[in-house]
Design an enzyme around this catalytic site. Structure first.
Site, PDB file in Angstrom:
ATOM      1  CB  SER A 117      -0.975   0.007   1.183  1.00 40.15           C
ATOM      2  OG  SER A 117      -2.067  -0.846   0.925  1.00 40.15           O
ATOM      3  CE  LYS A 151      -1.702   4.359   2.313  1.00 35.80           C
ATOM      4  NZ  LYS A 151      -1.418   3.396   3.393  1.00 35.80           N
ATOM      5  CB  SER A 152       2.034   2.510   6.371  1.00 32.95           C
ATOM      6  OG  SER A 152       0.618   2.481   6.358  1.00 32.95           O
ATOM      7  N   GLY A 153       2.725   0.601   4.131  1.00 34.84           N
ATOM      8  CA  GLY A 153       2.350  -0.541   3.303  1.00 34.84           C
ATOM      9  C   GLY A 153       2.691  -1.822   4.024  1.00 34.84           C
TER      10      GLY A 153
END
Length: 274
Positions: free
Chosen positions: A58, A206-208
């Site tokens: 993500s 943004k993390s993923g």
């Protein structure tokens, strides 16, 4: 001499293969942090193995947001609002998100919204954006034989990127050097989640979260991976950062959440010494 040559060849192959192409039990734990000056591009801090490619998961929602705003499919952090339909086949988690707009998509990491965005872009435009962005290995073919690259390539599939490459992409983004409109930059900037760190640092990123795959190509939940990528600002100073963590045991905490919390704690300390 032949043994030495063979050893060098093996080392080279190991260093250049993306983690997704290597069995999960062949990869040790990994933790990489890179911080670079957004103006000069100079690396201010780097530790760990930062050249290996893995799935962006993500964290790919950042370039997706830029694509969406540049193409006009997305208009603002609050528009459009898309309604969930049964044919989207959402995960159990994502079924709770009945109506989603861009800012909510980013903050809550709603996968079906990403997939609807890429479906509206279409294969040709999506592929062109990834290549123009020079994003990782630029492979959006998806899972072998499944023809699902348009909706799955960034989800533990064909598209991979290293922390070093994340930094190069971020540097182009903050310097407005991607081939997109000024409005796309402004809207993406306004849509990406913002967090407050210590010492006055405002962190946008943004993390993923995901997992490595085993020898049979199945997800190995005992090998979680987590990204947190973005930029941070304080008193007119701006840096970009990439954090990647790969563990060796199952965790109830998503890998991306852990990477995000770690960098929010560590970045102010590291920048205090620079």
């Amino acid at each position: 001499m032949k043994k030495i040559l063979l050893l060098h060849m093996l080392v080279f192959v190991s260093a250049t293969l993306p983690i997704s192409s290597v069995a999960s039990d062949e990869v040790e734990t990994l933790k990489c942090t890179i911080i670079a000056d957004a103006i000069t591009g100079n690396t201010l801090y780097e530790t760990g193995e930062c050249a290996r490619r893995v799935s962006p998961c993500s964290s790919f929602k950042l370039p997706l947001a830029i694509m969406g705003f540049d193409s006009g499919i997305l208009q603002s952090p609050k528009s459009p609002t898309w309604e969930l339909k049964p044919e989207y086949n959402p995960s159990p988690r994502d079924r709770t998100y009945k109506q989603v707009y861009p800012a909510l998509w980013q903050s809550d990491s709603v996968v079906w919204f990403s997939q609807q965005l890429t479906s509206r872009l279409g294969v040709d435009r999506f592929t062109e954006y990834v290549k123009k962005f020079e994003y990782g290995n630029q492979d959006v073919s998806g899972d072998s034989g499944k023809h699902n690259g348009l909706t799955q390539s960034w989800l533990m599939s064909s598209l991979t990127i290293s922390p070093k490459e994340q930094i190069q992409f971020l540097l182009r983004f903050v310097a407005h050097k991607l081939p997109v409109s000024e409005a796309a930059y402004d809207m993406a900037y306004a849509t990406i989640p913002q967090y407050q760190a210590a010492e006055g640092w405002a962190v946008h990123g943004k993390s993923g979260s995901g997992w490595l795959r085993d020898n049979n190509g199945k997800i190995n939940e005992s090998r979680p991976q987590g990204w947190f990528v973005g930029w941070a600002e304080k008193n007119g100073r701006q840096v970009v950062f990439a954090r990647l963590e790969i563990g060796k045991e199952k965790s109830d905490i998503p890998g991306g959440s852990k990477a995000r919390e770690d960098i929010l704690v560590e970045l102010p300390v590291l920048m205090g010494n620079k």
